[in-house]
Design an enzyme around this catalytic site. Structure first.
Site, PDB file in Angstrom:
ATOM      1  N   HIS A 193     -13.606  23.074  81.064  1.00  0.00           N
ATOM      2  CA  HIS A 193     -14.683  23.445  81.991  1.00  0.00           C
ATOM      3  C   HIS A 193     -14.116  23.676  83.399  1.00  0.00           C
ATOM      4  O   HIS A 193     -14.421  24.689  84.045  1.00  0.00           O
ATOM      5  CB  HIS A 193     -15.741  22.335  81.999  1.00  0.00           C
ATOM      6  CG  HIS A 193     -16.871  22.549  82.945  1.00  0.00           C
ATOM      7  ND1 HIS A 193     -18.137  22.920  82.535  1.00  0.00           N
ATOM      8  CD2 HIS A 193     -16.944  22.442  84.296  1.00  0.00           C
ATOM      9  CE1 HIS A 193     -18.929  23.042  83.587  1.00  0.00           C
ATOM     10  NE2 HIS A 193     -18.238  22.748  84.686  1.00  0.00           N
ATOM     11  N   GLU A 194     -13.306  22.753  83.864  1.00  0.00           N
ATOM     12  CA  GLU A 194     -12.762  22.903  85.220  1.00  0.00           C
ATOM     13  C   GLU A 194     -11.829  24.114  85.301  1.00  0.00           C
ATOM     14  O   GLU A 194     -11.843  24.854  86.277  1.00  0.00           O
ATOM     15  CB  GLU A 194     -12.051  21.628  85.670  1.00  0.00           C
ATOM     16  CG  GLU A 194     -12.968  20.399  85.754  1.00  0.00           C
ATOM     17  CD  GLU A 194     -14.257  20.634  86.543  1.00  0.00           C
ATOM     18  OE1 GLU A 194     -14.248  21.450  87.486  1.00  0.00           O
ATOM     19  OE2 GLU A 194     -15.284  20.022  86.197  1.00  0.00           O
ATOM     20  N   HIS A 216     -13.741  27.248  85.780  1.00  0.00           N
ATOM     21  CA  HIS A 216     -14.068  27.538  87.182  1.00  0.00           C
ATOM     22  C   HIS A 216     -12.906  28.281  87.847  1.00  0.00           C
ATOM     23  O   HIS A 216     -13.101  29.294  88.512  1.00  0.00           O
ATOM     24  CB  HIS A 216     -14.368  26.250  87.952  1.00  0.00           C
ATOM     25  CG  HIS A 216     -15.720  25.667  87.641  1.00  0.00           C
ATOM     26  ND1 HIS A 216     -16.863  26.428  87.599  1.00  0.00           N
ATOM     27  CD2 HIS A 216     -16.111  24.392  87.375  1.00  0.00           C
ATOM     28  CE1 HIS A 216     -17.905  25.660  87.305  1.00  0.00           C
ATOM     29  NE2 HIS A 216     -17.471  24.410  87.161  1.00  0.00           N
TER      30      HIS A 216
HETATM   31 ZN   LIG Z   1     -18.667  22.968  86.613  1.00  0.00          ZN
END
Ligand SMILES: [Zn+2]
Length: 366
Positions: A194-195, A198
């Site tokens: 998830h990170e 980004h």
């Molecule tokens: Zn996030």
């Protein structure tokens, strides 16, 4: 005082012709919120989790939308977008779901580790990078000493968060994972991915322009001051990459983010099969969005279930690894430049079950 409030709201209404519909107070409040989200409040992730245990670590990390670290340009652009003064042609923010049209050059993310992780933690991070490389055309390369634009992977105790996209003027990008045993806290496999997503360029699914067709926000349950985490953004900021809204996305809030009372803050309008905000897997469409964002080979011609699309089906069923949508990506090693001693070949499958010894002394920071 009342008269000035009334006056403000009247002015607000007067200015509120389409597309602008924000009052001066709302804009100031949004600015203040963005600034707060960029400051280090020093609260440990464990304390944040106690305050809202039903939310995920990344939702609880105290940044913009929970875990997005905004740079100056992005914050400024979001304010413009919020107040309706953003230029549609502003190159800072055109192609997104994703904030900004800021892809890593040559599809290659340059990184370096802060020297603060255990081998097991480094391997967990590499496992996420390997999966990204295996499922997309995005590659990773360790920073050379002379390079000034790269991702620094840090382990501060305040949460899991990252910058969004590639911003050469910013130089050092941050991807932070509060140190924990792999499989726990910020160190679950899907949270690390998830990170990275980004960094790849994505914001969160529920901030996209058409989200109100799919989720209902329960404003009364949101922690005061946190309402701005639930803003949505226009098509000049975000882009769904031609795919339908997806509850199960690895980039979607759960039901309880930013709750003041442990009641839900967001509910799916359609049946989400319990998958909204799930933290168990990354979906095929998450990968496809990333592939499309980077124009990976085949990404725009890959077969999407046309029936699903024509029926406006919003839920993509995860079909497992064997059905990965992209089939013509290069196989083989995905993080070719990993030093031998850090090779992740010995990380067990489903490493989240891996037990490693507690390394508490390294965690006594701050
Ligand atoms: Zn996030």
């Amino acid at each position: 005082m009342w008269s000035s409030l009334v006056l403000l709201s009247v002015v607000g209404c007067a200015l509120a012709g389409p597309p602008v519909s924000r009052t001066k107070d709302q804009i100031e409040s949004f600015k203040a919120y963005l600034e707060r989200s960029r400051r280090d409040d020093g609260i440990r992730i464990e304390s944040r989790m106690l305050a809202n245990p039903k939310a995920s670590e990344w939702e609880n990390s105290g940044k913009f939308q929970g875990d997005i670290l905004l740079n100056d340009e992005q914050a400024e652009y979001l304010v413009q977008e919020y107040s309706g003064t953003a230029s549609k042609s502003d190159s800072a923010a055109r192609n997104a779901y994703i904030l900004g049209n800021a892809r890593w050059p040559a599809n290659t993310i340059i990184y370096e580790f802060n020297n603060e992780f255990t081998n097991a933690q480094v391997n967990a991070i590499y496992a996420a990078m390997r999966e990204i490389s295996a499922r997309t055309c995005i590659r990773f390369r360790r920073r050379e000493r002379w390079e000034t634009v790269f991702v620094r992977i840090t382990g501060r105790s305040d949460g899991c968060y990252a910058n969004v996209g590639y911003w050469p003027r910013m130089g050092v990008h941050t991807l932070n994972l509060a140190r924990a045993n792999p499989g726990q806290g910020c160190f679950t496999h899907t949270t690390i991915i998830h990170e990275w997503l980004h960094i790849v360029g994505f914001m969160h699914m529920q901030s996209t322009h058409n989200r109100d067709d799919y989720v209902r926000i329960l404003w009364q349950n949101i922690s005061p001051g946190m309402e701005h985490n639930f803003e949505k953004y226009g098509t000049n900021v975000v882009n769904n990459m031609g795919l339908p809204y997806e509850y199960a996305s690895n980039m979607h809030y759960g039901r309880y983010g930013f709750s003041v009372n442990r009641q839900a803050t967001m509910l799916p309008i359609y049946n989400d099969n319990g998958l909204m905000g799930q933290q168990q897997f990354v979906t095929g469409w998450d990968w496809l969005r990333a592939n499309r964002h980077y124009n990976c080979p085949g990404a725009w011609s890959a077969p999407i279930n046309a029936e699903e699309l024509s029926q406006g089906t919003y839920l993509h069923e995860y079909k497992g690894e064997e059905d990965a949508v992209i089939e013509d990506l290069p196989q083989g090693d995905v993080v070719e430049d990993l030093p031998q001693e850090e090779q992740v070949a010995n990380v067990p499958q489903g490493f989240e079950a891996e037990k490693i010894s507690m390394v508490e002394e390294a965690r006594q920071d701050e």
